[in-house]
Structures are given as C-alpha cells and as structure tokens.
Design a protein around this motif. Sequence first.
Motif, PDB file in Angstrom:
ATOM      1  N   LEU A  39       3.077   6.480   2.124  1.00  0.00           N
ATOM      2  CA  LEU A  39       1.829   7.146   1.767  1.00  0.00           C
ATOM      3  C   LEU A  39       1.882   7.424   0.268  1.00  0.00           C
ATOM      4  O   LEU A  39       2.866   7.986  -0.234  1.00  0.00           O
ATOM      5  CB  LEU A  39       1.665   8.455   2.533  1.00  0.00           C
ATOM      6  N   GLN A  40       0.839   7.036  -0.443  1.00  0.00           N
ATOM      7  CA  GLN A  40       0.847   7.168  -1.895  1.00  0.00           C
ATOM      8  C   GLN A  40      -0.418   7.916  -2.349  1.00  0.00           C
ATOM      9  O   GLN A  40      -1.451   7.314  -2.648  1.00  0.00           O
ATOM     10  CB  GLN A  40       0.924   5.778  -2.536  1.00  0.00           C
ATOM     11  N   PRO A  41      -0.351   9.246  -2.401  1.00  0.00           N
ATOM     12  CA  PRO A  41      -1.515  10.038  -2.823  1.00  0.00           C
ATOM     13  C   PRO A  41      -1.633  10.100  -4.343  1.00  0.00           C
ATOM     14  O   PRO A  41      -0.628  10.122  -5.066  1.00  0.00           O
ATOM     15  CB  PRO A  41      -1.207  11.421  -2.255  1.00  0.00           C
ATOM     16  N   ALA A  42      -2.861  10.099  -4.824  1.00  0.00           N
ATOM     17  CA  ALA A  42      -3.134  10.289  -6.248  1.00  0.00           C
ATOM     18  C   ALA A  42      -4.436  11.063  -6.374  1.00  0.00           C
ATOM     19  O   ALA A  42      -5.399  10.777  -5.663  1.00  0.00           O
ATOM     20  CB  ALA A  42      -3.224   8.951  -6.976  1.00  0.00           C
ATOM     21  N   PHE A  43      -4.460  12.038  -7.262  1.00  0.00           N
ATOM     22  CA  PHE A  43      -5.684  12.819  -7.477  1.00  0.00           C
ATOM     23  C   PHE A  43      -5.649  13.401  -8.880  1.00  0.00           C
ATOM     24  O   PHE A  43      -4.584  13.607  -9.468  1.00  0.00           O
ATOM     25  CB  PHE A  43      -5.846  13.909  -6.411  1.00  0.00           C
ATOM     26  N   SER A  44      -6.842  13.646  -9.427  1.00  0.00           N
ATOM     27  CA  SER A  44      -6.920  14.139 -10.800  1.00  0.00           C
ATOM     28  C   SER A  44      -8.070  15.113 -10.962  1.00  0.00           C
ATOM     29  O   SER A  44      -9.080  15.036 -10.265  1.00  0.00           O
ATOM     30  CB  SER A  44      -7.104  12.968 -11.776  1.00  0.00           C
ATOM     31  N   ASP A  45      -7.861  16.038 -11.894  1.00  0.00           N
ATOM     32  CA  ASP A  45      -8.848  17.060 -12.247  1.00  0.00           C
ATOM     33  C   ASP A  45      -9.320  17.837 -11.024  1.00  0.00           C
ATOM     34  O   ASP A  45     -10.518  18.079 -10.825  1.00  0.00           O
ATOM     35  CB  ASP A  45     -10.016  16.427 -13.006  1.00  0.00           C
TER      36      ASP A  45
END
Length: 350
Positions: free
Chosen positions: A258-264
């Motif tokens: 599982l590769q989560p990415a999130f910004s701001d």
Amino acid sequence: MSSRAALIILFLTFTLPAWAGANFDLVSAAGGITLSQVGNNYISSFGTMNALGIGTPAAGVTVIKLTNGALYLTTYSLFVHGGLAANDTGFVTAYASTNFGNPVALVLQSCPSSSSCTASVQFSNLSTNAGAQTTVIARPGIAKSVTVNAGLAIFVPDNNGANAFQGTDSAVITFTMFSNNNGGVIETLQLSLNNPRETLQSAVQLTLGTATGGLTVSPAADYAINFGNVNGLGISPSAGLTVNSATGGVIYATPYLLQPAFSDQSSTTATISVKRTTNFVHPTILIPQDAAAVTGAFTPIVGGGVTITTTAANRSTITRYLGLFVSNTNGGAAFTGADTAVLTFQMTVP
C-alpha cells in the motif's frame, strides 16, 4: 536673368518594433507558457498545481513528479535588441522581488540559459535578495540580436499539518540586464505570475504495488491479482503464495504494498480501509482476508469494510497480506471452477 528654385519634400516613414523593453525582451518560447506584454513588463501563470503532480498541467507547463513534491517547469526566451555597443555583450540576473505569500508551499526556481532546462536537477531556488541575484544568462552574456532560452519553475513540496496551504497566490520576478564591459545596468523588466493567480490544490493518492516474494499486482484502470489454482487442502500453491491452516480449510496469503501519498492536508496521517464491493459467487467457499503478517491473524474482508491502519504517513510503503480462505467442503456444497471478487481500498485524510 531669372532664377528658379526647386523644392524637394522627403517623407520619412518608419515603424517601431513591438518590443516591451527598450533593450531586451522576455519572449514566449515554443512549448512554454505564454508571456503577455503589459507596458514594459509581462504577465503569465503556471495555472493549477499540486504536490503529487496529479492531473494535466496548464498549457506550456511540464510537471516532474519527485519523491518530495512536484516541479512545474516551463521555458521562455530572452532577446537582446538594444543598449549594447558593437563590442559589448549583456548578461542577465533575476530575483523574486515580490515572493509568493506562501513561500513554503510555492517555491520559485530558475534554470540558466546554459542548460536545457528539462530536468529537475537543472533548476535551483530563485533568489529573493536583490543584492545576490540568480544568474539567468551568465557573463560575458550575449550580443545584440541574439535570443536564448532559460527555464522557470515552481516547486510544490509536500506539506501537511501546520504548513499545509490550499488557495491562490502570486509573485513578481525582476530581470536585470548588465553590460559586460562596464557592469552597468542596461535595463530592468518584471514578470508577474498573476494572470490568473497561481492555484495550489490539495491532493490524495493511494496506489497498490507488488511486494517482494508476492503475487504480481497488475495496474490497469483498476488493479488485479490472480491467486491461480487453489484448493481446500493447500496443495501446490502458485509462486508468491503461502498456505496457512484454518478451521474448515486453508488460507492462501500473499504480500502486497500500500503506497499512500497526500499533500496540503491538515493532518499528517491517513486512514486506509478495504471493503468487499463485489463478492464471490460462492461466498462460503472463497472468502477474502486481510492480515498484517503472512501467518495472520486474518480478518475476513466484508462489505462493511476493514480498517487497515489509522496512521499511514505520506509517501510511506506499507506491506500488507491479502488472504484467500478456501473451504475444504465436500458434498452438495462443494465447488470447482473459476470465480472473482472485487475489493475497494479507501484512504481518508482527516
């Protein structure tokens, strides 16, 4: 004796070229953003951006996805047409005379004319100090009537928590051309990034990946994974599968990522869950399972969902185990043949 006089009238006509500056111009480069002239200065925009580089960038902008954000870049041209003696050349520097109001979220970068300006390593932060400006055209510079290309970019870093920002912003870049012979200022121009104002969006992205030693996770419109031939006794599992004993059958298990990415986002952690959205046609014979380790404990993945983690960090990699319970039932309830199910993964950033 009479005298005569001749009167000759000469009409001189000429056209001034449409140059913004008296001595050098900023010009839209092929494939770059449009620079619009306003008086002796220019306006333009990079459009809408996010730190994950998701979506299609504005016309003339290229996005490069990085491990810590995204770089939105473009090229532009500089044309020298005046202010230089025949034996002189001009060099150009620039700085952010009015930086973004949120300089942690939007970082101006520059690439000199000596580079191709197509890779992130060719860009560096644009100076905000008028006394120590960034080189655009290095000394000795270029002669009159010469055009060169340079690069301009906005680096959008990963920011979550206190540094998160969503909204619009603008900046002004001041360019100065100097004489190589005497170092004197020949002309100063400005480029305002405000037409329209730059827009920074928040972004979230969850991807699945193949783990070492596990089954292949195939990306397409959706992801797919194939357990191959299975049986209630766990005989001859496919490569990438481990068999665990279970009451009433066995559980085939494979690692995946599982590769989560999130910004701001206001939070620095995310919640990831998985639910069964389309069940197997034979739901008592085949049951999808979830576990944190290859040996379990395994939890059936049901329609209501199973929480995998509540503390997923941005750009982290989480190894999880997808299990498939296979019943060893005999008699009238037994089943052989092919079957499929659909699992939906969801990431929520508070």
